[in-house]
Design a protein around this motif. Structure first.
Motif, PDB file in Angstrom:
ATOM      1  N   THR A 120      -2.658   1.358  -1.246  1.00 16.90           N
ATOM      2  CA  THR A 120      -1.387   1.577  -2.525  1.00 16.90           C
ATOM      3  C   THR A 120       0.306   1.420  -2.306  1.00 16.90           C
ATOM      4  O   THR A 120       0.908   0.581  -3.439  1.00 16.90           O
ATOM      5  N   ILE A 121       0.243   1.758  -1.823  1.00 18.33           N
ATOM      6  CA  ILE A 121       1.896   1.581  -0.968  1.00 18.33           C
ATOM      7  C   ILE A 121       2.390  -0.091  -1.056  1.00 18.33           C
ATOM      8  O   ILE A 121       3.129  -0.255  -0.767  1.00 18.33           O
ATOM      9  N   ASN A 122       1.285  -0.226   0.054  1.00 15.33           N
ATOM     10  CA  ASN A 122       1.345  -1.672   0.272  1.00 15.33           C
ATOM     11  C   ASN A 122       1.632  -2.307  -0.363  1.00 15.33           C
ATOM     12  O   ASN A 122       2.040  -3.452  -0.097  1.00 15.33           O
ATOM     13  N   ILE A 123       0.453  -2.306  -1.089  1.00 16.27           N
ATOM     14  CA  ILE A 123       0.320  -3.105  -2.403  1.00 16.27           C
ATOM     15  C   ILE A 123       1.738  -3.083  -3.033  1.00 16.27           C
ATOM     16  O   ILE A 123       2.067  -4.133  -3.636  1.00 16.27           O
ATOM     17  N   LYS A 124       2.138  -2.153  -3.699  1.00 16.14           N
ATOM     18  CA  LYS A 124       3.556  -2.176  -4.554  1.00 16.14           C
ATOM     19  C   LYS A 124       4.250  -3.103  -3.277  1.00 16.14           C
ATOM     20  O   LYS A 124       5.108  -3.542  -4.195  1.00 16.14           O
ATOM     21  N   LYS A 125       4.756  -2.573  -2.384  1.00 14.49           N
ATOM     22  CA  LYS A 125       5.914  -3.067  -1.513  1.00 14.49           C
ATOM     23  C   LYS A 125       5.931  -4.085  -1.796  1.00 14.49           C
ATOM     24  O   LYS A 125       6.974  -4.859  -1.696  1.00 14.49           O
ATOM     25  N   GLN A 126       4.616  -5.291  -1.868  1.00 11.38           N
ATOM     26  CA  GLN A 126       4.548  -6.667  -1.078  1.00 11.38           C
ATOM     27  C   GLN A 126       4.911  -7.237  -3.149  1.00 11.38           C
ATOM     28  O   GLN A 126       5.337  -7.976  -3.265  1.00 11.38           O
ATOM     29  N   ILE A 127       3.824  -6.272  -3.607  1.00 13.80           N
ATOM     30  CA  ILE A 127       4.871  -7.032  -5.326  1.00 13.80           C
ATOM     31  C   ILE A 127       6.277  -7.011  -5.722  1.00 13.80           C
ATOM     32  O   ILE A 127       6.736  -7.527  -6.323  1.00 13.80           O
ATOM     33  N   GLU A 128       6.691  -5.799  -5.125  1.00 16.23           N
ATOM     34  CA  GLU A 128       8.308  -5.431  -5.286  1.00 16.23           C
ATOM     35  C   GLU A 128       8.905  -6.786  -4.373  1.00 16.23           C
ATOM     36  O   GLU A 128       9.497  -7.330  -5.224  1.00 16.23           O
ATOM     37  N   GLU A 129       8.418  -7.467  -3.751  1.00 18.28           N
ATOM     38  CA  GLU A 129       9.393  -8.151  -3.117  1.00 18.28           C
ATOM     39  C   GLU A 129       8.957  -9.418  -3.702  1.00 18.28           C
ATOM     40  O   GLU A 129      10.016  -9.996  -3.468  1.00 18.28           O
ATOM     41  N   ILE A 130       7.425  -9.416  -4.493  1.00 23.55           N
ATOM     42  CA  ILE A 130       7.562 -11.107  -4.822  1.00 23.55           C
ATOM     43  C   ILE A 130       8.684 -11.509  -5.610  1.00 23.55           C
ATOM     44  O   ILE A 130       9.209 -11.744  -6.145  1.00 23.55           O
ATOM     45  N   ARG A 131       8.930 -10.326  -6.517  1.00 21.37           N
ATOM     46  CA  ARG A 131       9.551 -10.090  -7.838  1.00 21.37           C
ATOM     47  C   ARG A 131      10.864 -10.532  -7.530  1.00 21.37           C
ATOM     48  O   ARG A 131      11.494 -11.173  -7.624  1.00 21.37           O
ATOM     49  N   GLU A 132      11.434  -8.747  -6.586  1.00 30.03           N
ATOM     50  CA  GLU A 132      12.950  -9.921  -5.663  1.00 30.03           C
ATOM     51  C   GLU A 132      13.016 -11.111  -5.186  1.00 30.03           C
ATOM     52  O   GLU A 132      13.995 -12.058  -5.482  1.00 30.03           O
TER      53      GLU A 132
END
Length: 415
Positions: free
Chosen positions: A270-282
């Motif tokens: 879940t940590i990596n999933i959240k990290k990737q989603i944040e990177e997409i938004r950024e």
């Protein structure tokens, strides 16, 4: 912004009756609930979802219909409605229901799909189709000319990952990629802003580490929306608790379909999933990308809790589906939920949508939800989460632009 301006021009000047229906869908979403949510009846559904067929050319590992715990049986593959049946239903509900969504199975296994969509568009419905994309190439031109408004195409990762998940044909990724290219080509050729094309990625254990990589693939394509679906899943204990409650309340066998979504998600990082989603938004913000980001749930939620605590609801909002949405099974049976397929309230070919929608059985089901709340198994139903938005088409086009995702909702388990 350019896309929105093109859409406004199209629906105002070229298809004003469709444009009016989009507005009607949006406002009906606000007014239906205050007027009907505490009642066991409702006005005409805003959206009718056609399970066009239960047949499919793929065997995707996460699928509740055809996956490991598949619930599709022989009886669900029989007595499919004909083209004439679809047209009679469309004639009967024209001007009352506003939006039609065609799903499956795989809708394009049904050879007359584009003819049905074209007929619905002529009656001024907004229309949507959800597909695995493998058959799009052969139907792309007729789809664009049919004036379908919205197409959701599944893409679950780069080639090797996608093909590991979506089994059944030699190279599902290649077929889907070619289909998306063909759609874009004919949109440009016919100079049409529709269909809006969304690529949907359903998260699984196999693709969870390839979310950003998939986004980069989609960003290079001529599509408008990248949609991450956290996925429908449940546990055996939740299904058992729901089944017991259902039997006690309705004195009949519980839905077999619930078991189709039993899925082990313990390996999700879940940590990596959240990290990737944040990177997409950024990245979207930094590059001012044309791509719209959406996710289901359509609001901020604790991703770790989503996967680790499936018995806890991510939202305390009640389900509004039985007051706004309905699904028609391939044989014409009506149900409220996409996955409660055994809970049917009558056949609309035989009795008409108006009578079945507010039948005694349908009213009893709504009354039960009003009194007891959602079933435990509903906690990870993505249709319930989508229905929190007033109108799927409108929000997909305009309101779920990156930066407008809804705020975190308080978690609460229904009684």
């Amino acid at each position: 912004m350019k896309l929105i301006l093109r859409l406004i021009h199209y629906y105002v000047f070229r298809r004003p009756w469709k444009g009016l229906n989009i507005l009607r869908s949006f406002f009906r979403g606000f007014f239906v609930l205050p007027l009907y949510i505490k009642k066991d009846v409702s006005c005409w559904p805003t959206t009718l979802i056609f399970r066009s067929t239960s047949r499919c050319n793929l065997r995707c590992i996460q699928c509740g219909q055809w996956g490991e715990h598949a619930y599709v049986k022989n009886e669900m593959l029989e007595n499919e409605m004909t083209t004439g049946d679809f047209k009679r239903i469309i004639d009967d509900i024209a001007g009352k229901v506003l939006h039609l969504s065609f799903q499956g199975g795989e809708p394009f296994v049904k050879k007359d799909m584009t003819e049905i969509i074209r007929y619905a568009a002529r009656k001024n419905f907004t229309t949507q189709i959800v597909t695995n994309g493998t058959l799009l190439s052969q139907y792309a031109e007729s789809l664009v000319s049919s004036e379908v408004d919205y197409i959701v195409v599944s893409l679950d990762g780069p080639e090797q990952v996608h093909n590991t998940i979506r089994k059944g044909i030699g190279n599902a990724f290649k077929e889907t990629e070619q289909g998306l290219s063909a759609l874009a080509e004919f949109k440009a050729k016919l100079k049409k802003p529709i269909p809006i094309i969304a690529v949907a990625m359903t998260l699984t254990e196999q693709n969870q580490n390839h979310i950003y990589e998939t986004y980069e693939l989609v960003r290079s394509m001529d599509v408008q929306i990248f949609h991450i679906q956290f996925g429908i899943f449940t546990t055996e204990a939740i299904v058992q608790a729901s089944s017991q409650r259902y039997e006690e309340a309705f004195h009949s066998s519980p839905p077999k379909s619930w078991g189709g979504f039993i899925r082990d998600v313990s390996a999700f990082d879940t940590i990596n999933i959240k990290k990737q989603i944040e990177e997409i938004r950024e990245d979207i913000k930094r590059t001012h990308s044309h791509l719209i980001y959406r996710q289901t749930p359509g609001f901020e939620c604790d991703i770790h809790r989503y996967y680790r605590d499936p018995e806890i609801f991510v939202s305390n909002d009640r389900c509004t589906l039985p007051w706004k949405y309905a699904q028609v099974m391939p044989n014409g049976d009506l149900t409220f939920c996409l996955d409660l397929v055994n809970v049917t309230f009558g056949n609309i070919l035989q009795n008409g949508l108006k009578n079945v929608w507010n039948s005694s059985k349908a009213k009893k089901f709504r009354a039960h939800l009003n009194q007891k709340g959602l079933f435990p198994v509903c906690s990870r139903c993505d249709t319930y989460m989508e229905a929190l938005n007033p109108c799927l088409i409108t929000t997909a086009m305009i309101f779920n632009r990156e930066g407008r995702i809804m705020k975190q909702r308080t978690s609460k388990t229904p009684a």
